[in-house]
Design a protein around this motif. Sequence first.
Motif, short mmCIF file in Angstrom:
data_model
loop_
_atom_site.label_atom_id
_atom_site.label_comp_id
_atom_site.label_asym_id
_atom_site.label_seq_id
_atom_site.Cartn_x
_atom_site.Cartn_y
_atom_site.Cartn_z
N ALA A 1 0.84 -1.21 0.00
CA ALA A 1 0.00 0.00 0.00
C ALA A 1 0.87 1.25 0.00
O ALA A 1 0.58 2.23 -0.72
N PHE A 2 1.96 1.23 0.77
CA PHE A 2 2.86 2.40 0.79
C PHE A 2 3.55 2.57 -0.57
O PHE A 2 3.76 3.69 -1.03
N ALA A 3 3.93 1.46 -1.19
CA ALA A 3 4.58 1.55 -2.50
C ALA A 3 3.63 2.18 -3.52
O ALA A 3 4.03 3.06 -4.30
N LEU B 1 3.98 5.73 -5.52
CA LEU B 1 3.88 5.86 -6.98
C LEU B 1 2.82 6.89 -7.36
O LEU B 1 3.06 7.75 -8.22
N ILE B 2 1.67 6.80 -6.70
CA ILE B 2 0.56 7.72 -7.04
C ILE B 2 0.99 9.17 -6.78
O ILE B 2 0.70 10.07 -7.56
N THR B 3 1.69 9.39 -5.67
CA THR B 3 2.09 10.75 -5.30
C THR B 3 3.42 11.17 -5.93
O THR B 3 3.96 12.21 -5.59
N ARG B 4 3.96 10.31 -6.80
CA ARG B 4 5.20 10.59 -7.53
C ARG B 4 6.39 10.81 -6.60
O ARG B 4 7.24 11.66 -6.84
N LEU C 1 3.29 1.59 -12.31
CA LEU C 1 4.76 1.55 -12.31
C LEU C 1 5.31 1.99 -13.66
O LEU C 1 6.26 2.80 -13.73
N ILE C 2 4.72 1.49 -14.73
CA ILE C 2 5.19 1.86 -16.08
C ILE C 2 5.01 3.36 -16.29
O ILE C 2 5.89 4.04 -16.84
#
Lengths: 162, 683
Positions: free
Chosen positions: B207-209, B213-216, B347-348
Amino acid sequence: MRKLQTVMGMTLGFILLSQVFALPAFAQDGGPTDDDVNVIARELYCPVCENIPLDVCPTQACEQWRATIREKLVLGWSDDQIKDYFVDQYGPRVLAEPPAEGFNALVYILPPVLFAIGAFILFMVMRAWKVEPPTPKGKGVTVESEDPYIAQLEQELRRRDE
Amino acid sequence: MVANIGYYVLVLTFLASLYGAGAAAYGALKRKPEFVESGRYAMLLTWPLLTIASAAIIWLLATGHYEIGFVASVTSNSMPTYLKVTALWGGQEGSLVFWAWLMAAFTSAASLRKWDRDRELLPWFIMVTMITLAFFLSLVVFFENPFARLWLSADGQQVTAMLQPTGAVPLNPPDGRGLNPLLRHPGMIIHPPALYLGFVAYVIPYAFAMAALITRRSDDRWIRITRRWTLVAWIFLSLGLILGGRWAYDVLGWGGYWGWDPVEIAALLPWLAGTAFLHSVMVQEKRGMLKHWNVVLIILTYALVLFGTFLSRSGVLSSVHAFAKSAIGPMFFVFIGVTFIVSLSLLINRWEMLKGENFLTSVFSREALFLLNNFLFMGILAVSFWGVIFPLISELVTGQKITVGPPFYERANGPLGLGLLILMAIAPLSAYASSTWKTIGRALWKPALVSLLVPITLYFGGIHNPTALLGYTAASLVAFVTLYEFWRGVMARRRQHGENLPLALWRLVGRNPRRYGGYIIHLGVVLMAFGIIGIEVYQTETQATLSKGEQVTLGRYVMTYDDIAVFDTNDGRNVARAVVSVYQDGKLVDELYPRKDYYYDSQQAVTIPGTRSTLADDFYVILVGLDPDSQSDATFKVYHNPLVNLIWIGGVVFSIGTIVAVWVISGRRRANKTPSASKSTRT
């Protein structure tokens, strides 16, 4: 009355034990031993008992299979002949591994192919990473940390975490 | 009444988790912190609500409410109360609620941390965890309801439903079918919770990963925040696997601890990905490399956690057709697919942002060796995954079922495992960025020389099997290198601070618990490797049918069959218990009582071996059966399992090592007391 019930319960239990538990076939003098049977049985799986080798499966069905192996051994059949007999009767799933033919050969082909592809990717990645010389200070700063103040802050926070 | 309350609480929790996910995401997107906070409160509500639902199930189980389908399927009047309580995770419905309860507990605990500068991660953390929780709750609310009642339909069929079907009458059986006897064992009481704890704890780093990613966020903050969660997940998953092995050894009655069964592999797969992750995150922390790979690994671990639950819960293992008929199988399949694809797409999308900050300077550097370690772990994972799913693919394509059994896995994974052992010996001697084959060679030659004495000694001691010699040499090398590392660290502290040996060792470990905890884990693996090679290569067995007074010989052991008794017990079993005497080199060393327990309620039997355990070996006796004619002749299967106890001892050492590695706070405190100690060890 209670005692009678207990005796009846024990008798019933013993009967159930005798019927439900494996009843091993008893070796005849000079005939194949249990160990001879188990050498073959451990390489076979019955279709009912998922993933339990035949030599240790406690069900009555598997006991009957072991009895069949014993009968075949008495008749002088070889290990392979006995295994082939079970494959003919119940299909290739009775074997611990599928024969390497037809579609099922894939199970053996894919892992080494994947391993070779993985090794190639690993080699390429390592080679790509060696293109440029290392930064002099070891670990670099993050993309967001290009601002010197932020970089300093990030470093201090990182130290605090460690 | 209690069942109704339990069910409606489950529905409420499901709605709360959906609301939590939605509110948090909305708050983040619209920059409305009050919605995020509201989402967090909804998340914090899930655990108490699920505690009420779980307590309701436990109450129904303990008080014998057999009108509830789940209660009737896993308990019976003859079961002791503690087993009725632990039956919560003994069946499909209860175990899914238990999974959700643990997950709600973990996510709530994780959300209570100080968010400070990570506040932008919070809404997305809530969203990811609450979506996962909502998925599991949807399974119990809509498909596998633990509170559903038994009914007798108008056409005489027994049905399970929450509300009364038209024309049906309530069914209230006087007794239940009882828990599967194989699960009535202390190991099985602890094993599933340990596995589940491992599974759900991996949701936190995932969830943290995703939030990062979402928050860049391209930094390693998500890894640092979840470092301890990852270790907690890993230790529970490891414990679950070890306890599962012990349970199999004690209960399944086949003389082994690991049978490469798909359900076992289902738990091993996330452990393999998680172990690779545990190593590779260190490279990102130290060198700012492998950022993409770490995200891939945590996505893979999360997907495999779901996949493991799916494998054991969907019925897919018995047949692809059973899967198609299963209510929850397709749901699982879709959820795993969707989360995997969405995570990889994210991720991509962020690929460029996660570029490494350094370059590889040497193929012998720590980061290169860790990469190789990851490659081998992935190799074992790929082989094991392929072996599990291939029978399903084969059945779909050819219509014929096949078995992929232990020989396949052992042949493929054996060399990869050996490679991992060799890496475990080399990697601790390497340094980040700067090692060369010369520096490693200089550090390695002394322990390598000492470890060569092991195969030589073994060879002249009569062990000539090449696999065993190779394995023992590699394991010895790991042991000597690890001990050498401890020795060098302790000696450095003694020189610098004049500390005595125990104090120097204590402070050395306390100063860098992660590193030395890792070394202790390696020593645990060495012990396990010795045990595994011992039993896999040198296990012997024989089977014989004996009359009372007769004996069977296996190696240096002779076993005499003395007596047998068949009797009923108060807890609904019929027991056949044999008495055998064990002689070693002609001397009586033990008396064992192998038995078979037949459970009347579930009409199933369990084989309980009689075992003489020493550090050197186990003499393991199974009562295979009784001759119905004589009523006293019995068939025994006898195993000699060399070094098997090193597996369990290694498991304990392994666990201690993980606890030490989690011991960050204490370590930091000690480090503060001795700041100058940092010069004595490599980082």
